[in-house]
Design a protein around this motif. Structure first.
Motif, short mmCIF file in Angstrom:
data_model
loop_
_atom_site.label_atom_id
_atom_site.label_comp_id
_atom_site.label_asym_id
_atom_site.label_seq_id
_atom_site.Cartn_x
_atom_site.Cartn_y
_atom_site.Cartn_z
N ALA A 13 38.12 27.26 38.23
CA ALA A 13 37.80 26.84 39.60
C ALA A 13 38.39 25.48 39.97
N THR A 14 39.42 25.04 39.27
CA THR A 14 40.01 23.75 39.63
C THR A 14 40.96 23.87 40.83
N ARG A 15 41.33 25.10 41.18
CA ARG A 15 42.20 25.32 42.34
C ARG A 15 42.05 26.76 42.85
N GLY A 16 42.78 27.07 43.90
CA GLY A 16 42.89 28.45 44.38
C GLY A 16 41.57 29.11 44.75
N ILE A 17 41.48 30.38 44.41
CA ILE A 17 40.31 31.18 44.80
C ILE A 17 39.03 30.65 44.13
N ALA A 62 37.39 24.55 29.00
CA ALA A 62 37.12 25.75 28.19
C ALA A 62 38.27 26.72 28.34
N ASP A 63 38.59 27.41 27.27
CA ASP A 63 39.58 28.49 27.33
C ASP A 63 38.79 29.80 27.22
N VAL A 64 38.63 30.48 28.34
CA VAL A 64 37.77 31.65 28.37
C VAL A 64 38.43 32.89 27.77
N SER A 65 39.64 32.74 27.26
CA SER A 65 40.24 33.88 26.54
C SER A 65 39.78 33.92 25.08
N ALA A 91 38.99 33.34 36.46
CA ALA A 91 40.19 32.84 35.77
C ALA A 91 41.18 33.98 35.52
N GLY A 92 42.45 33.69 35.72
CA GLY A 92 43.46 34.71 35.47
C GLY A 92 44.85 34.10 35.59
N ILE A 93 45.81 34.81 35.05
CA ILE A 93 47.20 34.35 35.12
C ILE A 93 48.10 35.56 35.42
N ASN A 139 33.32 40.05 39.12
CA ASN A 139 34.60 40.02 38.42
C ASN A 139 35.75 40.13 39.43
N ILE A 140 36.70 39.21 39.33
CA ILE A 140 37.83 39.24 40.26
C ILE A 140 38.95 40.07 39.63
N SER A 141 39.17 41.25 40.20
CA SER A 141 40.25 42.13 39.77
C SER A 141 41.42 41.91 40.74
N SER A 142 42.10 42.97 41.11
CA SER A 142 43.21 42.88 42.06
C SER A 142 43.55 44.29 42.52
N PRO A 185 41.08 41.56 45.35
CA PRO A 185 41.86 41.04 46.47
C PRO A 185 43.26 41.62 46.50
N GLY A 186 43.85 41.58 47.70
CA GLY A 186 45.26 41.93 47.86
C GLY A 186 46.09 40.67 47.74
N PHE A 187 46.88 40.38 48.76
CA PHE A 187 47.77 39.22 48.72
C PHE A 187 47.05 38.02 49.34
N ILE A 188 46.63 37.08 48.49
CA ILE A 188 45.90 35.90 48.96
C ILE A 188 46.81 34.68 48.80
P1 NAD Z 1 45.32 30.21 40.31
O1 NAD Z 1 46.41 30.25 39.32
O2 NAD Z 1 45.48 29.30 41.49
O3 NAD Z 1 43.94 29.84 39.60
C1 NAD Z 1 43.54 30.44 38.40
C2 NAD Z 1 42.82 29.41 37.58
O4 NAD Z 1 42.36 30.03 36.36
C3 NAD Z 1 43.73 28.26 37.17
O5 NAD Z 1 43.08 27.04 37.44
C4 NAD Z 1 43.91 28.46 35.67
O6 NAD Z 1 44.10 27.26 34.96
C5 NAD Z 1 42.59 29.13 35.31
N1 NAD Z 1 42.68 29.87 34.04
C6 NAD Z 1 43.52 30.86 33.71
N2 NAD Z 1 43.30 31.27 32.46
C7 NAD Z 1 42.28 30.51 31.99
C8 NAD Z 1 41.61 30.44 30.74
N3 NAD Z 1 41.93 31.24 29.72
N4 NAD Z 1 40.61 29.56 30.58
C9 NAD Z 1 40.27 28.72 31.61
N5 NAD Z 1 40.87 28.73 32.80
C10 NAD Z 1 41.88 29.61 32.99
O7 NAD Z 1 45.09 31.69 40.78
P2 NAD Z 1 44.33 32.30 42.07
O8 NAD Z 1 45.37 32.83 42.98
O9 NAD Z 1 43.32 31.35 42.59
O10 NAD Z 1 43.65 33.56 41.39
C11 NAD Z 1 42.30 33.57 40.95
C12 NAD Z 1 41.94 34.96 40.49
O11 NAD Z 1 42.16 35.88 41.56
C13 NAD Z 1 42.80 35.47 39.32
O12 NAD Z 1 42.01 36.24 38.46
C14 NAD Z 1 43.83 36.33 40.02
O13 NAD Z 1 44.36 37.31 39.16
C15 NAD Z 1 43.00 36.92 41.12
N6 NAD Z 1 43.79 37.42 42.25
C16 NAD Z 1 44.60 36.58 42.96
C17 NAD Z 1 45.33 37.10 44.01
C18 NAD Z 1 46.21 36.24 44.85
O14 NAD Z 1 46.93 36.80 45.68
N7 NAD Z 1 46.20 34.93 44.70
C19 NAD Z 1 45.23 38.45 44.33
C20 NAD Z 1 44.42 39.28 43.59
C21 NAD Z 1 43.69 38.75 42.54
#
Ligand code: NAD
Length: 248
Positions: A13-17, A62-65, A91-93, A139-142, A185-188
């Motif tokens: 939660a440091t950025r983005g969604i 924390a590394d949630v993986s 969290a996701g990449i 849970n945030i899928s896609s 979510p779709g394209f965010i």
């Molecule tokens: P983002 O890259 O801006 O943010 C993801 C955050 O998760 C980052 O801060 C990253 O450091 C953190 N993170 C990743 N792996 C981690 C780990 N193992 N431990 C701790 N932190 C971890 O991405 P976002 O666009 O905000 O996406 C958030 C979620 O929404 C993701 O799961 C992504 O797959 C999902 N999503 C995004 C979109 C989109 O269009 N942006 C669409 C569908 C789904």
């Protein structure tokens, strides 16, 4: 206020969604324990933004993986906040490549960060939610986990896996009043999608009937519905949040 005095754990939660979810929940009176990979300046800035709502907020490295790191995060959060009501697995990449070029490391990297993380964090919060007899997990899928996407076999598999995991967790935990739902979510428009080439962005946008990308705040509103009592009879849902995108 929909979440007054509740405690939510939000991953990534440091950025983005994730950040948008944290801010929306804080606006509703929720206390927030969130994580990122390290205690960065970005994390401290989000902590301060959240505290400005007059709620308790703390960022954890924390590394949630990894299960051990996830359990440590949850145990520390419970020690600091007293209990947990809500978990948002955000969290996701991405690490894109066509299957013919995708390395084993790319596959493992995405599966670990996007799918194993959901298992680790759910397992870490379950004992607390089970004991108190309530909890809400989102849970945030896609949509990529539903319709697939070129160059994203690892991401699609992980995000589809989240849905199967959720459907099972619902059956295991429903009797203890633990609800688990998926937002797909779709394209965010976030930092994650900022790297997508302009050409591809145009192509995607022509496939979105609403003709625009979604906003992180719109994902946050869906999470608020499921996390709060508004969604008290919802469990096992998969909400497509994609402006009507095809294939979703
Ligand atoms: P983002 O890259 O801006 O943010 C993801 C955050 O998760 C980052 O801060 C990253 O450091 C953190 N993170 C990743 N792996 C981690 C780990 N193992 N431990 C701790 N932190 C971890 O991405 P976002 O666009 O905000 O996406 C958030 C979620 O929404 C993701 O799961 C992504 O797959 C999902 N999503 C995004 C979109 C989109 O269009 N942006 C669409 C569908 C789904």
């Amino acid at each position: 206020m929909l979440l007054k005095d509740k405690v939510a754990i939000i991953t990534g939660a440091t950025r983005g969604i994730g950040r948008a979810i944290a801010l929306r929940f804080a606006q509703e009176g929720c206390n927030i324990a969130f994580c990122g990979r390290s205690r960065s300046e970005q994390m401290i800035a989000v902590e301060q933004e959240l505290q400005a709502f007059g709620i308790q907020a703390k960022g954890y490295a924390a590394d949630v993986s990894h299960l051990e790191s996830s359990q440590q995060f949850v145990n520390d959060a419970v020690a600091d906040f007293g209990h947990i009501d809500i978990l948002i697995n955000n969290a996701g990449i991405t690490d894109d490549a066509a299957i013919k070029r995708m390395t084993e490391a790319q596959w493992d990297n995405v599966l670990n960060n996007d799918l194993k993380s959901v298992f680790c964090m759910t397992k870490a919060v379950q004992p607390y939610m089970w004991k108190q007899g309530f909890g809400s997990i989102v849970n945030i899928s896609s949509v990529v986990g539903i319709g697939g996407n070129v160059n994203q076999a690892n991401y699609a598999a992980a995000k589809a896996g989240i849905i199967g995991f959720t459907k099972t967790a619902v059956k295991e935990m429903g009797a203890r009043n633990i609800r688990i739902n998926v937002v797909a979510p779709g394209f965010i428009a976030t930092e994650m999608t900022g790297d997508v080439p302009e050409q591809l962005k145009t192509y995607w946008q022509t496939r979105i009937p609403l003709r625009r990308p979604g906003r992180p705040e719109e994902v946050a509103n869906a999470c608020l519905y499921y996390a709060s009592e508004l969604g008290s009879y919802n469990t096992g849902d998969v909400m497509h949040l994609c402006g009507g995108m095809e294939d979703a």
